[in-house]
Design a protein around this motif. Structure first.
Motif, PDB file in Angstrom:
ATOM      1  N   ARG A 193      -7.503   1.948  -4.029  1.00 13.42           N
ATOM      2  CA  ARG A 193      -7.418   2.803  -3.908  1.00 13.42           C
ATOM      3  C   ARG A 193      -8.730   4.369  -3.624  1.00 13.42           C
ATOM      4  NH1 ARG A 193      -1.663   5.191  -2.463  1.00 13.42           N
ATOM      5  NH2 ARG A 193      -0.900   3.432  -3.539  1.00 13.42           N
ATOM      6  N   GLU A 200      -4.845  -1.470  -6.565  1.00 18.00           N
ATOM      7  CA  GLU A 200      -5.628  -2.747  -5.976  1.00 18.00           C
ATOM      8  C   GLU A 200      -5.060  -3.541  -5.500  1.00 18.00           C
ATOM      9  OE1 GLU A 200      -9.804  -3.847  -7.796  1.00 18.00           O
ATOM     10  OE2 GLU A 200      -8.294  -4.029  -9.171  1.00 18.00           O
ATOM     11  N   TRP A 238      -6.511   4.737   1.241  1.00 11.18           N
ATOM     12  CA  TRP A 238      -7.083   3.319   0.893  1.00 11.18           C
ATOM     13  C   TRP A 238      -7.976   3.077   2.286  1.00 11.18           C
ATOM     14  CZ3 TRP A 238      -4.786  -0.144  -2.293  1.00 11.18           C
ATOM     15  CH2 TRP A 238      -3.897  -0.211  -3.033  1.00 11.18           C
ATOM     16  N   ALA A 268       0.543  -1.305   0.086  1.00 11.31           N
ATOM     17  CA  ALA A 268       0.340  -0.205   0.257  1.00 11.31           C
ATOM     18  C   ALA A 268       1.185   1.394  -0.584  1.00 11.31           C
ATOM     19  CB  ALA A 268      -1.044  -0.127   1.204  1.00 11.31           C
ATOM     20  N   LEU A 271      -8.716  -4.614  -1.815  1.00  8.13           N
ATOM     21  CA  LEU A 271      -8.858  -3.629  -1.803  1.00  8.13           C
ATOM     22  C   LEU A 271      -8.151  -2.509  -2.395  1.00  8.13           C
ATOM     23  CD1 LEU A 271      -6.343  -4.163   1.613  1.00  8.13           C
ATOM     24  CD2 LEU A 271      -8.170  -2.674   1.986  1.00  8.13           C
TER      25      LEU A 271
END
Length: 198
Positions: free
Chosen positions: A154, A138, A160, A131, A152
């Motif tokens: 962004r 992603e 996030w 991240a 997840l």
């Protein structure tokens, strides 16, 4: 095994890691905060899931996003403590061209980890490291013992979400590459899906 195991260095940076000849066995390692971490062999289900995702994503990229490419077990260097870390997810996607001599996959937009019960803590630690990369849009955590994908994405503000969205069936939408994938296709021929003859 290719030979007797050598003693592991206590600490190394990325340059040392890339020059390191290995421990004399077939063991693969990641570099985590300057310390070598052995990568446990994946289960058959893990390999099947990664193979399925490579095939599905690769096919989509060739037809819809030809400037993108999938990379199996890419070397990824997090932005934070970059000098001391080389992480290796199951799959990555980038739109950066492949250059001779590249040791790291540049500017990944999608990173995929396959989660086994034995590597959960390490997997989520790697997700936090991924991240930190500005190019990553992603991150997927695909479970290997049940049909579940944690997604997840962004946000437009660069942040996030606090929690992933979970897909337990139906279609998984990959915003980073503009594709939808059926959960049954991700898990095809893994022990979690009953595969009926056509």
């Amino acid at each position: 095994m290719t030979g007797a195991a050598r003693k592991l260095p206590p600490m190394m940076d990325v340059a040392d890691f890339l020059d390191w000849p290995g421990d004399g066995t077939d063991t693969r390692y990641e570099l985590i905060d300057g310390v070598l971490r052995a990568m446990a062999p994946g289960s058959d289900a893990n390999g099947t899931i990664v193979g399925n995702m490579c095939a599905i994503i690769g096919s989509h990229l060739r037809s819809a996003r030809p400037s993108y490419r999938g990379v199996v077990t890419p070397n990824v260097q997090p932005r934070i403590r970059a000098k001391w870390n080389v992480r290796i997810p199951g799959l990555g996607v980038t739109c950066a061209p492949n250059k001779a001599g590249d040791l790291f996959t540049p500017d990944p937009v999608l990173l995929v980890e396959v989660l086994s019960p034995s590597n959960a803590a390490e997997t989520y630690e790697s997700v936090r490291a991924y991240a930190t990369l500005p190019s990553v849009k992603e991150i997927l955590v695909v479970h290997s013992t049940r049909i579940e994908v944690e997604v997840l994405v962004r946000g437009a503000d660069g942040n996030w979400p606090a929690h992933p969205s979970n897909v337990n069936g139906g279609e998984l939408r990959l915003e980073s590459i503009g594709s939808g994938i059926a959960a049954t296709d991700i898990y095809a021929n893994a022990h979690l899906i009953e595969n009926r003859p056509a």
